[in-house]
Write a protein that holds these residues in place. Structure first.
Motif, PDB file in Angstrom:
ATOM      1  N   LEU A 109       0.735  -1.205  -0.033  1.00 43.82           N
ATOM      2  CA  LEU A 109       0.013   0.016   0.098  1.00 43.82           C
ATOM      3  C   LEU A 109       0.797   1.208  -0.104  1.00 43.82           C
ATOM      4  CD1 LEU A 109      -2.664  -0.971   2.671  1.00 43.82           C
ATOM      5  CD2 LEU A 109      -2.921  -1.353   0.063  1.00 43.82           C
ATOM      6  N   ILE A 110       0.502   2.245  -0.821  1.00 45.30           N
ATOM      7  CA  ILE A 110       1.078   3.715  -0.805  1.00 45.30           C
ATOM      8  C   ILE A 110       0.115   4.589  -0.777  1.00 45.30           C
ATOM      9  CG2 ILE A 110       2.350   5.173  -2.200  1.00 45.30           C
ATOM     10  CD1 ILE A 110       3.477   2.378  -1.931  1.00 45.30           C
ATOM     11  N   VAL A 111       0.251   5.048   0.783  1.00 45.02           N
ATOM     12  CA  VAL A 111      -0.943   5.918   1.371  1.00 45.02           C
ATOM     13  C   VAL A 111      -0.303   7.368   1.467  1.00 45.02           C
ATOM     14  CG1 VAL A 111      -2.450   6.359   3.358  1.00 45.02           C
ATOM     15  CG2 VAL A 111      -1.659   4.005   2.786  1.00 45.02           C
ATOM     16  N   ARG A 112      -0.882   8.125   0.397  1.00 47.53           N
ATOM     17  CA  ARG A 112      -0.583   9.459   0.456  1.00 47.53           C
ATOM     18  C   ARG A 112       0.925   9.910   0.079  1.00 47.53           C
ATOM     19  NH1 ARG A 112      -5.149  12.410   4.605  1.00 47.53           N
ATOM     20  NH2 ARG A 112      -6.809  12.071   3.271  1.00 47.53           N
ATOM     21  N   GLY A 113       1.260   9.122  -0.535  1.00 48.84           N
ATOM     22  CA  GLY A 113       2.747   9.289  -0.913  1.00 48.84           C
ATOM     23  C   GLY A 113       3.752   8.854  -0.064  1.00 48.84           C
ATOM     24  N   GLY A 114       3.487   7.920   0.758  1.00 52.61           N
ATOM     25  CA  GLY A 114       4.327   7.450   1.841  1.00 52.61           C
ATOM     26  C   GLY A 114       4.943   6.126   1.212  1.00 52.61           C
ATOM     27  N   SER A 115       6.037   5.591   1.669  1.00 49.17           N
ATOM     28  CA  SER A 115       6.404   4.086   1.294  1.00 49.17           C
ATOM     29  C   SER A 115       5.544   3.005   1.918  1.00 49.17           C
ATOM     30  CB  SER A 115       7.922   4.229   1.633  1.00 49.17           C
ATOM     31  OG  SER A 115       8.521   4.407   2.968  1.00 49.17           O
ATOM     32  N   PRO A 116       5.972   1.935   1.424  1.00 52.36           N
ATOM     33  CA  PRO A 116       5.131   0.766   2.097  1.00 52.36           C
ATOM     34  C   PRO A 116       5.496   0.368   3.380  1.00 52.36           C
ATOM     35  CG  PRO A 116       6.103   0.064  -0.314  1.00 52.36           C
ATOM     36  CD  PRO A 116       6.694   1.545   0.013  1.00 52.36           C
TER      37      PRO A 116
END
Length: 822
Positions: free
Chosen positions: A216-223
């Motif tokens: 999952l990539i949530v709001r530009g973050g890393s997994p």
């Protein structure tokens, strides 16, 4: 005489036991009271000289209540459950219209609310269930357990935990979404298997890492910046089969809480999101099961009572059988070759009460992936393989200390490990051509933790949570064992990073406060300390959420949160394998820190149509990325020497529209966002797009259920392609015969735009003793050839031209599966 003398005499009457205060006289009816009521009322009016009194009977007791302007407060508490199975319902809304007050059940179905004495109607609602109204006279502390009946005639696509009637706690949290098991099973599946994480990818702001990936990539973050919990236990790799499926069996899932922002103080340890997966507890009344047979694997779930009405169990298992089919076929074509593709998992959970105030839970998860190939030609052998898997265990004690205080004490264990092996052996006709090499690689992480969580509900205006956690981490961030032998020499060596240990200490407190009839806030503070052998990293993390109701339909929300992360994930970008190296912070690689703020506007009409828009901004520092000397099996440098530390930022706007009632339900969302990274020694120190930066993303999802015998669902996705680095130019060196690539900056190009449509149809028939379902699913209906990765190649001399080719791994994939439930 005095009031006390009178009541003492009255207490001698047959069948009456009296306890009293200056305001209320409680007449406990041990035998039938006949003819005493009028006499008692007349005497007590005279003696107490109060306002007119009235008799009220409730739960075997008679209350003689004076009509006084000063009213006592009592606590109403209990559990919200499923009527048929006894499963406790998470996040059910409890609302009392007469008091304009309410609350929600916690993750164990418990609720508590303190109100003035009165005649009340308790309105209880929960997604997918019929509303329930319970009437009572609140004249003492009362425990009311409310059983909800499932509404099998509706299908809800994505259930956002709505505000119910008026005032619920969860609505204060910005960016919070609850997803039920019914929603997961209504989503068109890949190869016939409904998947938890792919369902979450329908929500705005949540992306998949790559085609077929569950990262999952949530709001530009890393997994690695996502905290994924299975019954409260951290999971470090949530994927099977190289990311095709998640480790969560939809048949065993009860509810999922997703937080993209607005993190309450009770969660910590990651920067971008929280995915809290709650497994079913098991049916306390009836033994039943469900399962399915598909093209990829078979699954089966069984649940039932250990002691009817009191305790229950659940066992759920899945296993692929691709190895049963592939191996015989491969043997027919090449008897010397063998391949074993496999994955499977098992969930076991049980719960049982001890007394009226205690309940114990235990659960275990075991999962394993394995891909092993072997070739044996007699005088030569070759073997290669990969395996990885998770093990989690949990033991929890629920205890009701007080009518307003609920507690959990939890012990957890989590382990993730990854292994590779490569063996090549040659038995030559002479010693000079004989040799053997055997190389094995191992990495992993283990956690042991003890946690305590407390819910305190002093009044309808406050919901206080507090807790602590003690965690011990053990890391194996990459160990390589190498053996080589020829006719004259033998080498047996081991190198890499040895085991590392660290400990983590957490404490938090938060309060969900109703400031006025229109305004609520969730204010919290979390303290964390991460201790290595020679270094301690403390962190104080404030959190705040604010909700303001403009009217009954429109609401404004805002949030701010600071998050710290004491663990890093190193992922090799050159191979498509789960080569995850989890490593702790060190003196040279400090903790990741994020500051995130968001604001939103939401609209809800009759709990059927919802619209929301939310803008966010997140800054991050101490994020890491491989430098030039990258590679998960790099033996020359330690991992600290091959990573760069920098900063990142991400911002965007999300729109979401949902229709949640009727024969046709669905949602539509659009996300406009940007995500960047900046490192001193990468890209000349200039900011560049993050590899998962996707400027535009559109998602459409719809479910049509015209009857209980048929259901059809469809999803459509569109997004900007991932950022990649390609050579800006090149030149050919005729002296060496090599092409020399010239790069201008990092992530200077884009993959093609991604889009895909999935469709599924369910044909349901209720038999006398069971229900059967045929599920037909079609992944990538119009066969869009979305590239999995892109590689470069060159034309031969004299053209000497460079060009790129795309590799696609998921074309149109139809599947069929048979499912049953009894």
């Amino acid at each position: 005489g005095t009031t006390g003398e009178f009541l003492d005499d009255l207490n001698k009457l047959p069948g009456i036991v009296i306890s009293y205060s200056s305001e209320v006289v409680n007449l406990q009816k041990q035998v039938q009271l006949t003819g005493h009521e009028k006499t008692l009322e007349d005497h007590l009016r005279t003696v107490l000289r109060s306002q007119p009194l009235k008799f009220v009977e409730q739960q075997g007791k008679i209350f003689l209540v004076p009509d006084s302007p000063v009213k006592k407060k009592f606590t109403l508490r209990g559990f919200i459950t499923d009527r048929e199975s006894g499963e406790r319902l998470i996040g059910a809304s409890i609302y009392i219209p007469a008091k304009k007050a309410g609350t929600t059940s916690n993750v164990y179905g418990f609720f508590s609310i303190t109100l003035e004495e009165d005649s009340l109607e308790i309105h209880t609602t929960y997604a997918g269930y019929f509303p329930r109204i319970v009437s009572l006279d609140l004249l003492e502390d009362v425990e009311v357990n409310i059983a909800m009946e499932r509404n099998t005639a509706i299908s809800e696509m994505v259930v956002v935990n709505a505000e119910g009637k008026k005032n619920t706690r969860n609505r204060t949290l910005v960016g919070k979404t609850d997803v039920s098991a019914d929603v997961i099973k209504s989503t068109p599946p890949l190869l016939g298997e409904p998947d938890v994480l792919k369902t979450l990818q329908l929500l705005p702001g949540i992306q998949a890492g790559n085609e077929g990936s569950n990262g999952l990539i949530v709001r530009g973050g890393s997994p690695d910046q996502n905290l994924i919990l299975l019954d409260g236990v951290p999971v470090y790799n949530a994927s099977h089969a190289f990311g095709l499926f998640s480790i969560f069996n939809a048949d065993a899932v009860n509810n999922i809480e997703v937080l993209k922002s607005g993190f309450p103080a009770s969660y910590g340890g990651r920067l971008s999101s929280v995915v809290d997966v709650h497994m079913k507890e098991g049916d306390k009344y009836n033994l039943h099961g469900e399962g399915g047979i598909g093209l990829v694997f078979t699954k089966f779930t069984l649940e039932g009572p250990l002691k009817r009405g009191r305790s229950s169990f659940l066992v759920s298992a899945r296993r692929t059988y691709a190895d049963f089919f592939i191996r015989p076929i491969l043997k027919l074509s090449d008897a010397s070759a063998d391949i074993i593709p496999y994955f499977g998992d098992v969930n076991v959970k049980a719960n049982f009460p001890v007394g009226e105030k205690n309940r114990f839970y235990v659960s275990v998860y075991l999962g394993q992936d394995k891909l092993h190939s072997k070739e044996d030609y007699g005088d030569s052998k070759y073997e290669a393989g990969f395996s990885w898997g998770n093990t989690t265990a949990m033991a929890r004690w629920n205890h009701v200390f007080h009518k307003k205080l609920f507690s959990n004490f939890t012990f957890t264990y989590s382990r993730y490990r990854f292994k590779t092996m490569l063996m090549d052996e040659q038995k030559g006709v002479s010693p000079s051509v004989s040799y053997k090499t055997d190389q094995r690689y191992f990495s992993g992480i283990q956690d042991w933790s003890l946690k305590g969580d407390f819910d305190y509900l002093p009044s309808p205006d406050h919901f206080v949570k507090a807790g602590f956690a003690l965690i011990l981490h053990k890391y194996n961030p990459g160990i390589t064992n190498h053996f080589a032998r020829d006719s004259f020499n033998a080498i047996n060596s081991s190198y890499g990073n040895q085991s590392l240990y660290s400990s983590e200490y957490d404490g938090y407190i938060e309060d969900d406060i109703r400031l006025s009839a229109r305004m609520k806030a969730n204010i919290g503070l979390r303290f964390s300390a991460f201790a290595l052998k020679d270094k301690v990293f403390p962190a104080l993390q404030p959190r705040a959420n604010l909700l303001y109701k403009l009217n009954d339909k429109w609401s404004l929300k805002g949030t701010y949160g600071m998050m710290n992360q004491f663990i890093h994930l190193l992922t090799n970008t050159t191979v498509g394998l789960p080569t995850d190296l989890w490593v702790p912070v060190t003196k040279n690689v400090p903790p990741q820190v994020s500051h995130q703020g968001s604001a939103g506007l939401s609209y809800s009409y009759d709990r059927s149509v919802e619209f929301s828009v939310e803008a966010y901004y997140k800054s991050m520092k101490n994020v890491i990325e491989y430098g030039d000397r990258s590679g998960f099996s790099n033996s020359t440098y330690s991992w600290e020497e091959i990573v760069e530390t920098g900063k990142g930022r991400t911002y965007g706007v999300e729109w979401l529209f949902q229709k949640k009632k009727g024969k046709v339900t669905g949602m539509a969302s659009y996300t406009l966002s940007r995500s960047t990274r900046q490192f001193e020694n990468i890209n000349d120190g200039n900011e560049f797009p993050y590899k998962y930066d996707k400027r535009h993303e559109v998602k459409l999802s719809v479910v049509w259920r015209p009857s209980r015998r048929f259901e059809c669902g469809a999803n459509w996705f569109f997004s900007t392609g991932n950022a990649i680095t390609l050579p800006a130019s090149y030149y050919y060196n005729p002296n060496t015969g090599q092409y020399i690539d010239i790069y201008d900056h990092r992530n200077n190009s884009r993959m093609p735009n991604y889009h895909r449509m999935d469709v599924s149809m369910k044909f349901i028939k209720e038999k006398r003793k069971y229900t059967r379902t045929w599920l037909l699913s079609m992944y990538n209906v119009y066969n869009r050839l979305n590239p999995f990765f892109r590689y470069k190649t060159y034309t031969d001399w004299p053209e000497n031209k460079i060009y790129f080719e795309d590799v696609t791994v998921f074309p149109f994939l139809p599947s069929i599966s048979y499912q049953f439930k009894f």
